[in-house]
Design a protein around this motif. Structure first.
Motif, PDB file in Angstrom:
ATOM      1  N   TYR A   9       0.847  -1.192   0.000  1.00 42.99           N
ATOM      2  CA  TYR A   9       0.000   0.000   0.000  1.00 42.99           C
ATOM      3  C   TYR A   9       0.880   1.238   0.000  1.00 42.99           C
ATOM      4  CZ  TYR A   9      -3.256  -3.569   1.462  1.00 42.99           C
ATOM      5  OH  TYR A   9      -4.000  -4.713   1.519  1.00 42.99           O
ATOM      6  N   THR A  28       3.801   0.506   2.775  1.00 47.91           N
ATOM      7  CA  THR A  28       3.863  -0.608   3.710  1.00 47.91           C
ATOM      8  C   THR A  28       3.122  -1.808   3.125  1.00 47.91           C
ATOM      9  OG1 THR A  28       3.307  -1.361   5.952  1.00 47.91           O
ATOM     10  CG2 THR A  28       1.813   0.231   4.950  1.00 47.91           C
ATOM     11  N   VAL A  30       1.517  -3.815   5.024  1.00 44.66           N
ATOM     12  CA  VAL A  30       0.514  -4.131   6.047  1.00 44.66           C
ATOM     13  C   VAL A  30      -0.640  -3.120   5.977  1.00 44.66           C
ATOM     14  CG1 VAL A  30       0.131  -4.476   8.512  1.00 44.66           C
ATOM     15  CG2 VAL A  30       2.358  -5.031   7.513  1.00 44.66           C
ATOM     16  N   LEU A  31      -1.840  -3.605   5.636  1.00 47.29           N
ATOM     17  CA  LEU A  31      -3.010  -2.735   5.513  1.00 47.29           C
ATOM     18  C   LEU A  31      -3.294  -1.984   6.804  1.00 47.29           C
ATOM     19  CD1 LEU A  31      -5.500  -1.648   4.028  1.00 47.29           C
ATOM     20  CD2 LEU A  31      -6.695  -3.750   4.693  1.00 47.29           C
ATOM     21  N   GLU A  32      -3.260  -2.667   7.936  1.00 44.18           N
ATOM     22  CA  GLU A  32      -3.572  -2.036   9.221  1.00 44.18           C
ATOM     23  C   GLU A  32      -2.596  -0.906   9.539  1.00 44.18           C
ATOM     24  OE1 GLU A  32      -3.262  -5.395   8.824  1.00 44.18           O
ATOM     25  OE2 GLU A  32      -5.402  -5.886   8.915  1.00 44.18           O
ATOM     26  N   GLN A  33      -1.348  -1.053   9.136  1.00 37.45           N
ATOM     27  CA  GLN A  33      -0.365  -0.006   9.371  1.00 37.45           C
ATOM     28  C   GLN A  33      -0.698   1.238   8.539  1.00 37.45           C
ATOM     29  OE1 GLN A  33       3.666  -0.940   8.218  1.00 37.45           O
ATOM     30  NE2 GLN A  33       4.472   0.302   9.900  1.00 37.45           N
ATOM     31  N   GLU A  35      -3.655   2.088   7.425  1.00 35.43           N
ATOM     32  CA  GLU A  35      -4.877   2.674   7.986  1.00 35.43           C
ATOM     33  C   GLU A  35      -4.569   3.475   9.254  1.00 35.43           C
ATOM     34  OE1 GLU A  35      -8.218  -0.545   6.531  1.00 35.43           O
ATOM     35  OE2 GLU A  35      -7.151  -0.926   8.399  1.00 35.43           O
ATOM     36  N   THR A  36      -3.657   2.984  10.087  1.00 30.63           N
ATOM     37  CA  THR A  36      -3.283   3.685  11.317  1.00 30.63           C
ATOM     38  C   THR A  36      -2.592   5.003  10.999  1.00 30.63           C
ATOM     39  OG1 THR A  36      -3.098   1.615  12.535  1.00 30.63           O
ATOM     40  CG2 THR A  36      -1.953   3.513  13.454  1.00 30.63           C
ATOM     41  N   ARG A  39      -5.274   7.438   9.835  1.00 30.92           N
ATOM     42  CA  ARG A  39      -6.112   7.855  10.964  1.00 30.92           C
ATOM     43  C   ARG A  39      -5.373   8.839  11.872  1.00 30.92           C
ATOM     44  NH1 ARG A  39      -8.124   3.331  11.795  1.00 30.92           N
ATOM     45  NH2 ARG A  39      -6.432   2.423  12.983  1.00 30.92           N
ATOM     46  N   ASN A  40      -4.111   8.548  12.188  1.00 31.56           N
ATOM     47  CA  ASN A  40      -3.325   9.439  13.047  1.00 31.56           C
ATOM     48  C   ASN A  40      -3.084  10.791  12.378  1.00 31.56           C
ATOM     49  OD1 ASN A  40      -3.171   7.528  15.073  1.00 31.56           O
ATOM     50  ND2 ASN A  40      -1.161   6.786  14.459  1.00 31.56           N
TER      51      ASN A  40
END
Length: 63
Positions: A9, A28, A30-33, A35-36, A39-40
């Motif tokens: 991503y 990255t 990692v999708l969750e990374q 997204e974080t 969001r931050n």
């Protein structure tokens, strides 16, 4: 339906003008990374979006 898998991503800053491109921010696998990070950044007043870079060579806008 096309057959592909997501390799990683890419995260970009939203452009200031609609005719500009977004500025590259990072990448990255990692999708969750991703997204974080988005969001931050939003909590700190910065707007980011991501694209999925896929095995078929295409980049797909996610959000």
């Amino acid at each position: 339906m096309e057959d592909y898998r997501i390799l990683y991503y890419e995260v970009y800053e939203f452009p200031q003008c609609p005719t500009d491109s977004g500025r590259y921010y990072g990448k990255t696998p990692v999708l969750e990374q991703a997204e974080t990070v988005i969001r931050n950044a939003k909590e700190n007043g910065k707007l980011l979006f991501m694209k999925a870079v896929c095995s078929d060579g295409k980049k797909r806008f996610m959000f």
